[in-house]
Design a protein around this motif. Structure first.
Motif, short mmCIF file in Angstrom:
data_model
loop_
_atom_site.label_atom_id
_atom_site.label_comp_id
_atom_site.label_asym_id
_atom_site.label_seq_id
_atom_site.Cartn_x
_atom_site.Cartn_y
_atom_site.Cartn_z
N ILE B 21 32.22 42.74 50.52
CA ILE B 21 33.35 42.78 51.70
C ILE B 21 34.43 43.81 51.20
O ILE B 21 35.04 44.59 51.90
CB ILE B 21 33.78 41.26 51.88
N LEU B 25 35.77 46.91 53.16
CA LEU B 25 37.04 47.08 53.61
C LEU B 25 37.69 48.33 52.99
O LEU B 25 38.62 48.91 53.71
CB LEU B 25 37.90 45.91 53.20
N PHE B 30 41.45 50.00 54.19
CA PHE B 30 42.09 48.84 53.87
C PHE B 30 42.41 48.97 52.30
O PHE B 30 41.56 48.29 51.63
CB PHE B 30 41.69 47.72 54.30
N ALA B 31 43.53 49.61 51.98
CA ALA B 31 43.75 49.86 50.27
C ALA B 31 44.18 48.53 49.76
O ALA B 31 44.19 48.55 48.72
CB ALA B 31 44.54 51.05 50.16
N GLY B 32 45.06 47.62 50.63
CA GLY B 32 45.85 46.69 49.77
C GLY B 32 44.82 45.16 49.56
O GLY B 32 45.53 44.27 49.61
N VAL B 33 43.78 45.48 49.45
CA VAL B 33 42.74 44.21 49.03
C VAL B 33 42.47 44.40 47.18
O VAL B 33 41.88 45.22 46.95
CB VAL B 33 41.67 44.18 49.87
N GLU B 34 43.12 43.26 46.93
CA GLU B 34 42.71 43.31 45.24
C GLU B 34 41.34 42.73 45.02
O GLU B 34 40.54 43.15 44.23
CB GLU B 34 43.76 42.66 44.46
N ASP B 35 41.30 41.52 45.83
CA ASP B 35 39.79 40.56 45.34
C ASP B 35 39.54 39.85 46.56
O ASP B 35 40.47 39.30 47.31
CB ASP B 35 40.16 39.66 44.03
N ILE B 36 38.28 39.56 46.51
CA ILE B 36 38.05 38.72 47.85
C ILE B 36 36.77 37.75 47.15
O ILE B 36 36.04 37.99 46.77
CB ILE B 36 37.38 39.51 48.90
#
Lengths: 80, 80
Positions: B21, B25, B30-36
Motif C-alpha cells: 500500500i 501511494l 503521496f510523498a508524505g507516507v513513512e510507514d503503513i
C-alpha cells in the motif's frame, strides 16, 4: 502524525469473510454468535505535522486507493 | 451485545500488505507516507447480554480462531 483509516463494508453488502468466520466459530462450539462483519484498519505514519493538511491527504488516499467507495465506507482518525 | 476485535501484526513482524500500500501511494504521488501497517477489525453481534461472559467468550474465540497469537496481537472492545 499518525492516522488510522477504518474501512468497512457498507450495510447490505454481503460479507463472505464474515460469514465464513461465523460458520467456523459455530463449528468450534461458539453458539452465541449472531452475525460477523470484517473490516480493515490501515495505520499510516505521516511526515506532515499539520492536522488539516494530513486529514485532506488521507481523505484523498482513501478515495483514490484505500477504500472502494462503491461498496465500502471509511472513517479517518488522526492521532497526534 | 456487540464486540469489536482489533487484530494487528506484532511489532517487528513484516507487513507485506502495508508495504504494498505504501508503495502504491508513493506511485500515486503521496510523498508524505513513512510507514503503513494493516490490521483487521472483526465486529461480532453476540446473543449474550452479560459483559463478563461475553468478554470471556470473545477472548476464547480470539485465541482459538480470530488471531494467530504467534504473530498477531488482539484487543477486545465491548459495545453495549
Amino acid at each position: 502524525m499518525k492516522a488510522k483509516v477504518h474501512v468497512t463494508l457498507k450495510r447490505g453488502v454481503l460479507d463472505p469473510q464474515g460469514k465464513a468466520i461465523a460458520h467456523a466459530l459455530q463449528t468450534l462450539g461458539f453458539a452465541g454468535v449472531e452475525d460477523i462483519r470484517v473490516g480493515k484498519v490501515i495505520e499510516l505514519q505521516l511526515t506532515s505535522a499539520d492536522e488539516t493538511a494530513a486529514r485532506a491527504e488521507v481523505e484523498a488516499m482513501c478515495t483514490k486507493l484505500l477504500a472502494n467507495t462503491v461498496i465500502e465506507d471509511y472513517a479517518i482518525e488522526l492521532v497526534a
